[in-house]
Scaffold this motif. Sequence first.
Motif, PDB file in Angstrom:
ATOM      1  N   GLY A  55      51.153 -23.876 -12.429  1.00  0.00           N
ATOM      2  CA  GLY A  55      50.819 -25.289 -12.263  1.00  0.00           C
ATOM      3  C   GLY A  55      50.046 -25.602 -11.004  1.00  0.00           C
ATOM      4  N   LEU A  56      49.738 -24.571 -10.185  1.00  0.00           N
ATOM      5  CA  LEU A  56      48.925 -24.828  -9.002  1.00  0.00           C
ATOM      6  C   LEU A  56      47.479 -25.035  -9.455  1.00  0.00           C
ATOM      7  CD1 LEU A  56      51.498 -23.297  -7.893  1.00  0.00           C
ATOM      8  CD2 LEU A  56      50.062 -22.642  -5.951  1.00  0.00           C
ATOM      9  N   ARG A  57      46.736 -25.810  -8.694  1.00  0.00           N
ATOM     10  CA  ARG A  57      45.349 -26.103  -9.031  1.00  0.00           C
ATOM     11  C   ARG A  57      44.442 -25.727  -7.874  1.00  0.00           C
ATOM     12  NH1 ARG A  57      46.666 -25.262 -13.102  1.00  0.00           N
ATOM     13  NH2 ARG A  57      47.340 -26.637 -14.772  1.00  0.00           N
ATOM     14  N   ARG A  84      53.450  -7.867 -17.647  1.00  0.00           N
ATOM     15  CA  ARG A  84      54.777  -8.151 -18.214  1.00  0.00           C
ATOM     16  C   ARG A  84      55.296  -9.534 -17.829  1.00  0.00           C
ATOM     17  NH1 ARG A  84      58.371  -2.803 -16.912  1.00  0.00           N
ATOM     18  NH2 ARG A  84      56.820  -1.220 -17.434  1.00  0.00           N
ATOM     19  N   GLY A  85      54.532 -10.250 -16.996  1.00  0.00           N
ATOM     20  CA  GLY A  85      54.989 -11.575 -16.596  1.00  0.00           C
ATOM     21  C   GLY A  85      55.863 -11.597 -15.357  1.00  0.00           C
ATOM     22  N   TYR A  86      56.038 -10.449 -14.700  1.00  0.00           N
ATOM     23  CA  TYR A  86      56.935 -10.421 -13.530  1.00  0.00           C
ATOM     24  C   TYR A  86      56.424 -11.301 -12.383  1.00  0.00           C
ATOM     25  CZ  TYR A  86      59.407  -6.243 -15.352  1.00  0.00           C
ATOM     26  OH  TYR A  86      60.143  -5.358 -16.086  1.00  0.00           O
ATOM     27  N   ALA A  87      55.104 -11.273 -12.129  1.00  0.00           N
ATOM     28  CA  ALA A  87      54.573 -12.075 -11.009  1.00  0.00           C
ATOM     29  C   ALA A  87      54.755 -13.556 -11.298  1.00  0.00           C
ATOM     30  CB  ALA A  87      53.098 -11.750 -10.777  1.00  0.00           C
ATOM     31  N   THR A  88      54.551 -13.945 -12.553  1.00  0.00           N
ATOM     32  CA  THR A  88      54.736 -15.348 -12.919  1.00  0.00           C
ATOM     33  C   THR A  88      56.207 -15.734 -12.780  1.00  0.00           C
ATOM     34  OG1 THR A  88      52.868 -15.167 -14.427  1.00  0.00           O
ATOM     35  CG2 THR A  88      54.355 -17.026 -14.760  1.00  0.00           C
ATOM     36  N   GLU A  89      57.105 -14.841 -13.196  1.00  0.00           N
ATOM     37  CA  GLU A  89      58.547 -15.128 -13.079  1.00  0.00           C
ATOM     38  C   GLU A  89      58.953 -15.245 -11.607  1.00  0.00           C
ATOM     39  OE1 GLU A  89      61.027 -12.360 -15.198  1.00  0.00           O
ATOM     40  OE2 GLU A  89      62.845 -13.062 -14.211  1.00  0.00           O
ATOM     41  N   ALA A  90      58.505 -14.287 -10.793  1.00  0.00           N
ATOM     42  CA  ALA A  90      58.882 -14.302  -9.372  1.00  0.00           C
ATOM     43  C   ALA A  90      58.216 -15.469  -8.643  1.00  0.00           C
ATOM     44  CB  ALA A  90      58.492 -12.975  -8.718  1.00  0.00           C
ATOM     45  N   GLY A  91      56.939 -15.717  -8.970  1.00  0.00           N
ATOM     46  CA  GLY A  91      56.242 -16.838  -8.333  1.00  0.00           C
ATOM     47  C   GLY A  91      56.874 -18.165  -8.706  1.00  0.00           C
ATOM     48  N   GLY A  92      57.335 -18.266  -9.963  1.00  0.00           N
ATOM     49  CA  GLY A  92      58.011 -19.496 -10.390  1.00  0.00           C
ATOM     50  C   GLY A  92      59.309 -19.702  -9.645  1.00  0.00           C
ATOM     51  N   ALA A  93      60.035 -18.597  -9.414  1.00  0.00           N
ATOM     52  CA  ALA A  93      61.289 -18.709  -8.654  1.00  0.00           C
ATOM     53  C   ALA A  93      60.995 -19.124  -7.217  1.00  0.00           C
ATOM     54  CB  ALA A  93      62.026 -17.372  -8.699  1.00  0.00           C
ATOM     55  N   ALA A  94      59.930 -18.561  -6.635  1.00  0.00           N
ATOM     56  CA  ALA A  94      59.563 -18.921  -5.261  1.00  0.00           C
ATOM     57  C   ALA A  94      59.153 -20.394  -5.190  1.00  0.00           C
ATOM     58  CB  ALA A  94      58.431 -18.022  -4.767  1.00  0.00           C
ATOM     59  N   VAL A 136      38.153 -14.979   3.566  1.00  0.00           N
ATOM     60  CA  VAL A 136      37.686 -16.138   2.785  1.00  0.00           C
ATOM     61  C   VAL A 136      38.551 -16.171   1.532  1.00  0.00           C
ATOM     62  CG1 VAL A 136      35.768 -17.137   1.512  1.00  0.00           C
ATOM     63  CG2 VAL A 136      35.342 -15.920   3.672  1.00  0.00           C
ATOM     64  N   VAL A 137      39.199 -17.304   1.284  1.00  0.00           N
ATOM     65  CA  VAL A 137      40.167 -17.387   0.181  1.00  0.00           C
ATOM     66  C   VAL A 137      39.959 -18.661  -0.623  1.00  0.00           C
ATOM     67  CG1 VAL A 137      41.959 -16.040   1.361  1.00  0.00           C
ATOM     68  CG2 VAL A 137      41.855 -18.529   1.696  1.00  0.00           C
ATOM     69  N   ASP A 138      40.427 -18.616  -1.869  1.00  0.00           N
ATOM     70  CA  ASP A 138      40.535 -19.838  -2.656  1.00  0.00           C
ATOM     71  C   ASP A 138      41.946 -20.383  -2.456  1.00  0.00           C
ATOM     72  OD1 ASP A 138      37.955 -19.750  -3.473  1.00  0.00           O
ATOM     73  OD2 ASP A 138      38.368 -19.045  -5.500  1.00  0.00           O
ATOM     74  N   LEU A 139      42.010 -21.671  -2.072  1.00  0.00           N
ATOM     75  CA  LEU A 139      43.297 -22.319  -1.811  1.00  0.00           C
ATOM     76  C   LEU A 139      43.727 -23.063  -3.068  1.00  0.00           C
ATOM     77  CD1 LEU A 139      45.465 -23.177   0.365  1.00  0.00           C
ATOM     78  CD2 LEU A 139      44.040 -25.189   0.743  1.00  0.00           C
ATOM     79  N   PHE A 140      44.914 -22.699  -3.573  1.00  0.00           N
ATOM     80  CA  PHE A 140      45.505 -23.379  -4.728  1.00  0.00           C
ATOM     81  C   PHE A 140      46.719 -24.169  -4.229  1.00  0.00           C
ATOM     82  CE2 PHE A 140      43.483 -21.522  -8.547  1.00  0.00           C
ATOM     83  CZ  PHE A 140      42.672 -20.581  -7.941  1.00  0.00           C
ATOM     84  N   GLY A 141      46.951 -25.349  -4.796  1.00  0.00           N
ATOM     85  CA  GLY A 141      48.086 -26.155  -4.329  1.00  0.00           C
ATOM     86  C   GLY A 141      48.722 -26.952  -5.447  1.00  0.00           C
ATOM     87  N   LEU A 142      49.957 -27.351  -5.184  1.00  0.00           N
ATOM     88  CA  LEU A 142      50.697 -28.213  -6.126  1.00  0.00           C
ATOM     89  C   LEU A 142      51.623 -29.110  -5.314  1.00  0.00           C
ATOM     90  CD1 LEU A 142      51.613 -28.926  -9.066  1.00  0.00           C
ATOM     91  CD2 LEU A 142      53.327 -27.113  -8.824  1.00  0.00           C
ATOM     92  N   GLU A 143      51.621 -30.386  -5.673  1.00  0.00           N
ATOM     93  CA  GLU A 143      52.526 -31.318  -5.016  1.00  0.00           C
ATOM     94  C   GLU A 143      53.516 -31.895  -6.025  1.00  0.00           C
ATOM     95  OE1 GLU A 143      49.552 -33.626  -2.785  1.00  0.00           O
ATOM     96  OE2 GLU A 143      49.232 -31.570  -2.114  1.00  0.00           O
ATOM     97  N   THR A 144      54.725 -32.215  -5.568  1.00  0.00           N
ATOM     98  CA  THR A 144      55.715 -32.776  -6.500  1.00  0.00           C
ATOM     99  C   THR A 144      55.392 -34.238  -6.755  1.00  0.00           C
ATOM    100  OG1 THR A 144      57.142 -33.186  -4.606  1.00  0.00           O
ATOM    101  CG2 THR A 144      57.645 -31.304  -6.010  1.00  0.00           C
TER     102      THR A 144
END
Length: 142
Positions: free
Chosen positions: A114-116, A72-82, A134-142
């Motif tokens: 927008g994280l890569r 439903r897009g809730y995770a994207t909405e909440a993640g965007g707010a975070a 073991v994780v994949d690290l995603f990041g975004l800088e302004t």
Amino acid sequence: MRYINGGCPLSEDEIDAALARQRRNASELGYCMGALVEKATGQVVGVAGMQPLGTTGDLEIGWWLAPRVWGRGYATEAGGAAKSHVFEYLGRKRVVAIIDPPNEPSKRVALRLGLRFERRATGEELGHRLPDIVVDLFGLET
Ligand SMILES: CC(C)(COP(=O)(O)OP(=O)(O)OC[C@H]1O[C@@H](n2cnc3c(N)ncnc32)[C@H](O)[C@@H]1OP(=O)(O)O)[C@@H](O)C(=O)NCCC(=O)NCCS
């Protein structure tokens, strides 16, 4: 829980420790992972928010939803707010997410925000409390 905590459901003690850690973060840092409440029903349908990532100095954003509200897009909405909170309110220049490599739905959330993908890392390298993950690290800088 397949892609969280090594695929093991949390024990009662681990849940208590997780809640205590978030309460401590809320009072000491002013932010935490928190309950995600569906506005239409008032029900708690997941967890989202932010927390420090190990010893990296970065802030990690995260999302967990009850299966009945997937798609439903809730995770994207909440993640965007975070993400906005980290950049705009806390004034940070960088935000990250760590994701179990096979967790494709969560990677799609990160990419939509927008994280890569940056690199694969161990918990030990990140100073995480679970050194063996073991994780994949995603990041975004302004
Ligand atoms: C990771 C997790 C939150 C992803 O859930 P999700 O429902 O796929 O993500 P969202 O809530 O952002 O919903 C996006 C999906 O809904 C669809 N969607 C439907 N309506 C939408 C809308 N109005 N807005 C945005 N997306 C919408 C999207 O197309 C997308 O589907 P797709 O990825 O197949 O293209 C979920 O699988 C989960 O909770 N897993 C268990 C916990 C977990 O692993 N957490 C992550 C740890 S790193």
